[in-house]
Enzyme design. Sequence first.
Site, PDB file in Angstrom:
ATOM      1  N   GLU A  87       0.895  -0.928   0.586  1.00 10.61           N
ATOM      2  CA  GLU A  87      -0.197  -0.360  -0.337  1.00 10.61           C
ATOM      3  C   GLU A  87       0.845   1.156  -0.375  1.00 10.61           C
ATOM      4  OE1 GLU A  87      -4.290  -0.908   1.894  1.00 10.61           O
ATOM      5  OE2 GLU A  87      -2.607  -0.684   3.356  1.00 10.61           O
ATOM      6  N   CYS A 100       3.705   8.699   1.028  1.00 11.47           N
ATOM      7  CA  CYS A 100       4.459   6.822   2.055  1.00 11.47           C
ATOM      8  C   CYS A 100       4.074   6.405   1.505  1.00 11.47           C
ATOM      9  CB  CYS A 100       3.279   7.108   3.208  1.00 11.47           C
ATOM     10  SG  CYS A 100       3.714   6.216   4.191  1.00 11.47           S
ATOM     11  N   CYS A 107       5.706  -7.031   7.130  1.00  7.90           N
ATOM     12  CA  CYS A 107       7.566  -6.802   7.823  1.00  7.90           C
ATOM     13  C   CYS A 107       7.359  -8.008   9.278  1.00  7.90           C
ATOM     14  CB  CYS A 107       6.625  -5.488   8.343  1.00  7.90           C
ATOM     15  SG  CYS A 107       7.701  -5.533   9.642  1.00  7.90           S
ATOM     16  N   CYS A 111       5.930  -5.951  15.541  1.00  4.66           N
ATOM     17  CA  CYS A 111       5.218  -4.761  16.659  1.00  4.66           C
ATOM     18  C   CYS A 111       3.780  -4.577  16.746  1.00  4.66           C
ATOM     19  CB  CYS A 111       5.733  -3.085  15.642  1.00  4.66           C
ATOM     20  SG  CYS A 111       7.891  -3.233  15.681  1.00  4.66           S
ATOM     21  N   CYS A 114       0.872  -2.435  15.605  1.00 10.94           N
ATOM     22  CA  CYS A 114       1.114  -2.351  14.266  1.00 10.94           C
ATOM     23  C   CYS A 114       0.481  -3.613  13.435  1.00 10.94           C
ATOM     24  CB  CYS A 114       2.517  -1.925  13.794  1.00 10.94           C
ATOM     25  SG  CYS A 114       2.490  -2.347  12.239  1.00 10.94           S
ATOM     26  N   GLU A 156       9.887  -2.037   7.357  1.00 15.63           N
ATOM     27  CA  GLU A 156      11.115  -2.094   7.896  1.00 15.63           C
ATOM     28  C   GLU A 156      11.970  -1.632   7.124  1.00 15.63           C
ATOM     29  OE1 GLU A 156      11.384  -0.401  10.677  1.00 15.63           O
ATOM     30  OE2 GLU A 156      13.816  -0.464  10.198  1.00 15.63           O
ATOM     31  N   SER A 185      12.098   6.345   8.104  1.00 19.99           N
ATOM     32  CA  SER A 185      11.351   5.736   9.688  1.00 19.99           C
ATOM     33  C   SER A 185      11.909   3.803   9.960  1.00 19.99           C
ATOM     34  CB  SER A 185      10.005   5.961   9.993  1.00 19.99           C
ATOM     35  OG  SER A 185       9.444   5.241  10.949  1.00 19.99           O
ATOM     36  N   LEU A 209      10.820   5.050  18.673  1.00 21.20           N
ATOM     37  CA  LEU A 209      10.985   4.687  20.120  1.00 21.20           C
ATOM     38  C   LEU A 209       9.841   3.783  20.926  1.00 21.20           C
ATOM     39  CD1 LEU A 209      13.538   5.176  22.139  1.00 21.20           C
ATOM     40  CD2 LEU A 209      12.499   7.061  22.322  1.00 21.20           C
ATOM     41  N   HIS A 210       8.956   4.631  20.991  1.00 20.32           N
ATOM     42  CA  HIS A 210       7.205   4.057  21.602  1.00 20.32           C
ATOM     43  C   HIS A 210       7.998   4.053  23.629  1.00 20.32           C
ATOM     44  CE1 HIS A 210       5.656   4.357  17.784  1.00 20.32           C
ATOM     45  NE2 HIS A 210       6.223   3.369  17.142  1.00 20.32           N
ATOM     46  N   CYS A 327      -0.944   5.809  10.227  1.00 21.03           N
ATOM     47  CA  CYS A 327       0.117   5.465  10.535  1.00 21.03           C
ATOM     48  C   CYS A 327      -0.128   3.027  10.948  1.00 21.03           C
ATOM     49  CB  CYS A 327       1.177   6.088  11.554  1.00 21.03           C
ATOM     50  SG  CYS A 327       1.779   7.445  10.908  1.00 21.03           S
TER      51      CYS A 327
HETATM   52  N1  SAH Z   1       9.041  -0.377   9.646  1.00 19.13           N
HETATM   53  C1  SAH Z   1       9.501   1.614  10.272  1.00 19.13           C
HETATM   54  C2  SAH Z   1       8.182   2.535   9.196  1.00 19.13           C
HETATM   55  C3  SAH Z   1       6.847   1.837   9.159  1.00 19.13           C
HETATM   56  S1  SAH Z   1       6.067   2.422  10.393  1.00 19.13           S
HETATM   57  C4  SAH Z   1       8.801   2.114  11.356  1.00 19.13           C
HETATM   58  O1  SAH Z   1       8.529   0.699  12.289  1.00 19.13           O
HETATM   59  O2  SAH Z   1       9.241   3.127  12.584  1.00 19.13           O
HETATM   60  C5  SAH Z   1       5.879   4.414  10.460  1.00 19.13           C
HETATM   61  C6  SAH Z   1       5.229   4.470  11.846  1.00 19.13           C
HETATM   62  O3  SAH Z   1       4.035   4.025  12.322  1.00 19.13           O
HETATM   63  C7  SAH Z   1       5.820   3.916  12.659  1.00 19.13           C
HETATM   64  O4  SAH Z   1       6.967   5.000  14.023  1.00 19.13           O
HETATM   65  C8  SAH Z   1       5.254   2.859  13.882  1.00 19.13           C
HETATM   66  O5  SAH Z   1       5.931   2.771  14.936  1.00 19.13           O
HETATM   67  C9  SAH Z   1       4.058   3.643  13.159  1.00 19.13           C
HETATM   68  N2  SAH Z   1       2.913   3.208  14.030  1.00 19.13           N
HETATM   69  C10 SAH Z   1       2.474   1.264  14.050  1.00 19.13           C
HETATM   70  N3  SAH Z   1       1.271   1.332  14.146  1.00 19.13           N
HETATM   71  C11 SAH Z   1       0.927   2.638  14.936  1.00 19.13           C
HETATM   72  C12 SAH Z   1      -0.662   2.613  14.974  1.00 19.13           C
HETATM   73  N4  SAH Z   1      -1.457   1.334  15.437  1.00 19.13           N
HETATM   74  N5  SAH Z   1      -0.825   3.870  15.672  1.00 19.13           N
HETATM   75  C13 SAH Z   1       0.187   4.458  15.401  1.00 19.13           C
HETATM   76  N6  SAH Z   1       1.427   4.303  14.996  1.00 19.13           N
HETATM   77  C14 SAH Z   1       1.720   3.582  14.306  1.00 19.13           C
HETATM   78 FE1  SF4 Z   2       7.374  -3.225  11.380  1.00 14.99          FE
HETATM   79 FE2  SF4 Z   2       7.119  -0.293  11.808  1.00 14.99          FE
HETATM   80 FE3  SF4 Z   2       5.585  -1.895  11.887  1.00 14.99          FE
HETATM   81 FE4  SF4 Z   2       6.689  -2.524  14.225  1.00 14.99          FE
HETATM   82  S1  SF4 Z   2       5.931  -0.609  13.677  1.00 14.99           S
HETATM   83  S2  SF4 Z   2       5.096  -4.319  12.503  1.00 14.99           S
HETATM   84  S3  SF4 Z   2       9.161  -2.135  11.917  1.00 14.99           S
HETATM   85  S4  SF4 Z   2       6.357  -1.878  10.369  1.00 14.99           S
END
Ligand code: SAH
Ligand code: SF4
Length: 350
Positions: A87, A100, A107, A111, A114, A156, A185, A209-210, A327
């Site tokens: 996407e 984006c 991935c 996480c 996500c 990623e 990112s 970071l989170h 995101c």
């Molecule tokens: N894999 C990379 C880039 C893609 S994710 C990364 O993790 O940085 C892009 C951003 O969306 C990252 O900061 C990720 O932590 C954030 N993200 C993932 N799931 C999310 C959610 N459910 N709500 C808000 N942000 C989220």
């Molecule tokens: Fe992958 Fe980024 Fe989603 Fe983590 S937040 S699962 S690294 S896409």
Amino acid sequence: MTSPYEFTKEQWGSRLSEHPRFRTDQVWRGLWNEARELSDITSIPRSLREELVEEFASSLSIVSHVESDGGSTSKWAFLLPDGATVETVLMLYEDRATVCVSSQAGCAMGCTFCATGQAGFTRHLSPGEVLEQVMFAVRAAAPRRLSNVVFMGMGEPLANYSVTSAVLRRLHQDRGMSARHLTVSTVGVAPAIERLAREGLPVTLAVSLHAANDETRSELVPLNRRYPIARLREACQYWIETTGRRVSFEWALIDGVNDTDRALGELSALAWDLKAHVNLIPLNPTPGYLVRGSSKERVREFRDGLRESGIAVSIRDTRGRSIAAACGQLAYVTDGRRRAVSLRPRAESR
Ligand code: SAH
Ligand code: SF4
């Protein structure tokens, strides 16, 4: 068939070696400066055009297109030649147009919050497959100029390092985009951050970071067990020293998990030490993670708390939520018949 964006200028030169040199320039200009499809590069003779159209094809077929925010946010799902799907999201703002892009189909990082992580890994994308998402967005944004590319879609980017670095270089050199307008990112692949710092491309680095303590971060981001916060911090420091650029920390605010006063204190200390910018992301709903995002009020309080500690902080808008384009909501899965099924959020958490 090869994507026309898979080829470098040298490769086009060899492919067209039997033609006058200026043909290579015409094809190159058509593809990169004018973002044309090969069939639309009318400066070259029709016979050559037809030959190239037979030989090269875009690797992206549109499976769906949805819009929100009054047409200023668009999401496309693309089917790749082998049946994988990705996407891409285009966001038009007053002062910029940002695409984006996805760097992988799925991935492997897992996480928990996500949707892409929940759906798992299919494969890495090739340089042409990522570049085509950008050039597609260039066409879709017209007459607006596409100004920014963010690697915040599926995947990623630093786990697909050679492709990501090649794409960054080519967008900078071949498309003439400012490196500062290219944002990577990453979830925190520490050695790859250091490697990227040495590439000599002053791109913008965002680190997801989170959480600023290992216990919470390992729960949210499994990669933290491999590269814990101390190691990630070292890589960020290396980035800052090597590139002379700041990093920004992304922090998706999750109710009761990383929006507590303790979390605020830990983040403030780390961001202050590294002079990092913090980008707060209201948690977007995903089908497989039922914990709630922080309330709007808590998001603002958290921002104010960081500000009081002297941290530069912004809140990311939640564009595209209603079309699962925000995101962390990107996940497009296919079944054996290649019928695309979109994962939609179960509920809006506001
Ligand atoms: N894999 C990379 C880039 C893609 S994710 C990364 O993790 O940085 C892009 C951003 O969306 C990252 O900061 C990720 O932590 C954030 N993200 C993932 N799931 C999310 C959610 N459910 N709500 C808000 N942000 C989220
Ligand atoms: Fe992958 Fe980024 Fe989603 Fe983590 S937040 S699962 S690294 S896409």
